[in-house]
Design an enzyme around this catalytic site. Sequence first.
Site, PDB file in Angstrom:
ATOM      1  NE  ARG A 241      -4.395  -0.982   0.002  1.00  0.00           N
ATOM      2  CZ  ARG A 241      -4.633  -2.020  -0.778  1.00  0.00           C
ATOM      3  NH1 ARG A 241      -3.670  -2.496  -1.547  1.00  0.00           N
ATOM      4  NH2 ARG A 241      -5.828  -2.567  -0.799  1.00  0.00           N
ATOM      5  CD  GLU A 270      -2.512   3.749  -5.225  1.00  0.00           C
ATOM      6  OE1 GLU A 270      -3.641   3.232  -5.393  1.00  0.00           O
ATOM      7  OE2 GLU A 270      -1.514   3.085  -4.903  1.00  0.00           O
ATOM      8  CG  HIS A 289      -2.889  -0.251  -6.595  1.00  0.00           C
ATOM      9  ND1 HIS A 289      -3.244   0.512  -5.513  1.00  0.00           N
ATOM     10  CD2 HIS A 289      -2.986  -1.538  -6.174  1.00  0.00           C
ATOM     11  CE1 HIS A 289      -3.551  -0.266  -4.489  1.00  0.00           C
ATOM     12  NE2 HIS A 289      -3.404  -1.525  -4.878  1.00  0.00           N
TER      13      HIS A 289
END
Length: 329
Positions: A241, A270, A289
Amino acid sequence: MTANKKKIFITQTMSPSGRALLTERDDIELVEFPNMISASDFESLLKEHAPVHGVALGATRFGEAELEAAGDMKVVTRIGVGYDAVDVAALSRRKVPLMVVGIANSPSVAEHALFMMLMLAKRANEMHALVREGKWAARLGKLPYDLFGKTLLIVGFGRIGTRTARRCLAMEMNVLVYDPYKSTEEIKAAGCEAVSDLDAALPRADFVSLHCPKTPETVGMFNAARLRRMKPSSYLINTARGGIIDEAALYDALSSGKLAGAGLDVFQQEPPAVPYPLSELPNVVVAPHVAGVTWEAVDRMSEQTARNILSVLDGGPIRQNVINQDVLG
């Protein structure tokens, strides 16, 4: 909707195989919503379709306001394993289970971590550029490295960390594990060496791969002080993360030669702003991601998400996939 049907919200990213497990039931009605929907639009959509009894989330945030808008939520699921965007306490207060997909995407994330290690060690971007730009003669000045015989430090030894270890042991690497919540015996049984002091272990590692959840304990875990403990020849990989690494400190370490390189699939923000300083560095590999989002993983995650929902509606939640175990009887 007929009175006895349960209304389930599903994000657009749910695969056809997962949807099929739900649509074959005549007591379920599906409502699709965009994966990147705004909080206000999502809340309005829930109110429009209330009562809503279940939701399969992608990246959408979910908490008290969404529970109130849904009216009769029975189960909240993530098509994934991370849940930092979900207010778990709010769900627990209403006795609503939060469920994740267990091991469904862990092989994919473990492969991606190994892929990033190989990309960096073999200097893939630089090798590609040498051929593309006609600089063949410069290749001996940019020699790649082997993983063979190198030491990997894994931070977090859950579903993904354990699989990453197995893959790296197969590459004949030495694997250290830091996880204060796992026993030394369990780590040794996996063929790895348990370390209890992260700061003491960092100088030993050629690669450090992060596989811990994002919690108050782990946010900023890899700050400037921790990065200074790593060898200048070492590489840092994060498929866990964003926020576990202090990105400003990482940029300083990489750009000053105090760290050899980094592989990042996750970011503090993000998507990151463009231009993104870290992605401009030649010793950094980035991805948007997607470590756990292969074709196969999406199918596995979507199918498990559907099974999670059905298990709750049918009165027998899959207990090992429930995060807030306090809601179970």
